[in-house]
Write a protein that holds these residues in place. Structure first.
Motif, PDB file in Angstrom:
ATOM      1  N   ASP A  98       0.822  -1.214   0.000  1.00 40.90           N
ATOM      2  CA  ASP A  98       0.000   0.000   0.000  1.00 40.90           C
ATOM      3  C   ASP A  98       0.858   1.268   0.000  1.00 40.90           C
TER       4      ASP A  98
ATOM      5  N   TYR B  76      -8.636  17.133  -0.009  1.00 40.90           N
ATOM      6  CA  TYR B  76      -8.396  15.733  -0.391  1.00 40.90           C
ATOM      7  C   TYR B  76      -6.997  15.304   0.051  1.00 40.90           C
ATOM      8  N   LYS B  77      -6.018  16.146  -0.256  1.00 43.70           N
ATOM      9  CA  LYS B  77      -4.629  15.784   0.050  1.00 43.70           C
ATOM     10  C   LYS B  77      -4.395  15.736   1.554  1.00 43.70           C
TER      11      LYS B  77
ATOM     12  N   GLU C 168     -10.080   5.042  -1.729  1.00 46.30           N
ATOM     13  CA  GLU C 168      -9.479   6.086  -2.572  1.00 46.30           C
ATOM     14  C   GLU C 168      -8.107   5.677  -3.096  1.00 46.30           C
ATOM     15  N   ARG C 169      -7.339   4.933  -2.277  1.00 45.18           N
ATOM     16  CA  ARG C 169      -6.041   4.442  -2.763  1.00 45.18           C
ATOM     17  C   ARG C 169      -6.286   3.567  -3.989  1.00 45.18           C
TER      18      ARG C 169
ATOM     19  N   ARG D 269      -6.617  14.954   3.783  1.00 43.68           N
ATOM     20  CA  ARG D 269      -7.316  13.781   4.317  1.00 43.68           C
ATOM     21  C   ARG D 269      -6.582  12.475   4.001  1.00 43.68           C
ATOM     22  N   PHE D 270      -6.075  12.359   2.753  1.00 43.18           N
ATOM     23  CA  PHE D 270      -5.521  11.057   2.333  1.00 43.18           C
ATOM     24  C   PHE D 270      -3.992  11.005   2.282  1.00 43.18           C
TER      25      PHE D 270
ATOM     26  N   LYS E 213     -14.720   9.829   0.687  1.00 39.73           N
ATOM     27  CA  LYS E 213     -14.633   8.353   0.732  1.00 39.73           C
ATOM     28  C   LYS E 213     -13.605   7.895   1.745  1.00 39.73           C
ATOM     29  N   ASP E 214     -13.526   6.572   1.824  1.00 34.86           N
ATOM     30  CA  ASP E 214     -12.620   5.957   2.786  1.00 34.86           C
ATOM     31  C   ASP E 214     -11.208   5.837   2.184  1.00 34.86           C
ATOM     32  N   HIS E 215     -10.200   5.839   3.039  1.00 39.69           N
ATOM     33  CA  HIS E 215      -8.800   5.891   2.604  1.00 39.69           C
ATOM     34  C   HIS E 215      -8.425   4.740   1.646  1.00 39.69           C
ATOM     35  N   ALA E 216      -8.744   3.509   2.032  1.00 35.59           N
ATOM     36  CA  ALA E 216      -8.351   2.345   1.208  1.00 35.59           C
ATOM     37  C   ALA E 216      -9.077   2.381  -0.143  1.00 35.59           C
TER      38      ALA E 216
ATOM     39  N   GLU F  17       0.727   4.268  -2.753  1.00 33.59           N
ATOM     40  CA  GLU F  17       0.527   5.689  -2.404  1.00 33.59           C
ATOM     41  C   GLU F  17       1.693   6.530  -2.919  1.00 33.59           C
TER      42      GLU F  17
END
Ligand SMILES: NC(=O)N[C@H]1NC(=O)NC1=O
Length: 130
Positions: free
Chosen positions: A17, A71-72, A106-107, A74-75, A101-104, A21
């Motif tokens: 992960d 966005y940046k 969005e990844r 948050r994630f 949305k949720d982190h995973a 990222e």
């Protein structure tokens, strides 16, 4: 899909992960500083310009900047979307939705968009060579 594209996708999918990222973080912001300063790569410049991101009106530009920043924060990576498959309206719309949305999720979504960008760039390279 070409063997080269399949190899890129396999490489990306096999990354942990943190590596995925890292790939997302290599991308420039949409309608961001690089576009305004003229420091985008020629490919990104064409993609972002084609979607109309170089001619946002002041309210669109300010909304885009605010949402990109949110966005940046948050994630920890920028919002990525295949600009050539969208226009400025659909990009803003998706940015508004995806920022919550949720982190995973969005990844994974960002990586799917990277694959679309890669597909179109490889296709353009191949067409040039014919
Ligand atoms: N952040 C982001 O999505 N950047 C890009 N997308 C695209 O299609 N070209 C880009 O530079």
């Amino acid at each position: 899909m070409s063997a080269l594209e399949a190899a890129f996708q396999e490489f990306i999918d096999a990354l942990p992960d943190s590596g995925k990222e890292g790939i997302l973080r290599c991308h420039p912001d949409l309608a961001g500083r690089d576009l305004h300063r003229g420091t985008l790569t020629p490919e990104s410049h064409e993609e972002q310009g084609g979607a109309g991101l170089d001619s946002l009106d002041p309210s669109e530009a300010s909304l885009m900047a605010q949402l990109n920043q949110r966005y940046k924060r948050r994630f920890g990576f920028p919002f990525i979307i295949c600009a050539k498959m969208n226009d400025k309206g659909s990009i803003l719309q998706q940015l508004k939705e995806r920022v919550n949305k949720d982190h995973a999720e969005e990844r994974a979504h960002g990586i799917e968009e990277v694959k679309k960008i890669c597909h179109l760039r490889l296709q353009a390279l191949t067409v040039h060579k014919l």
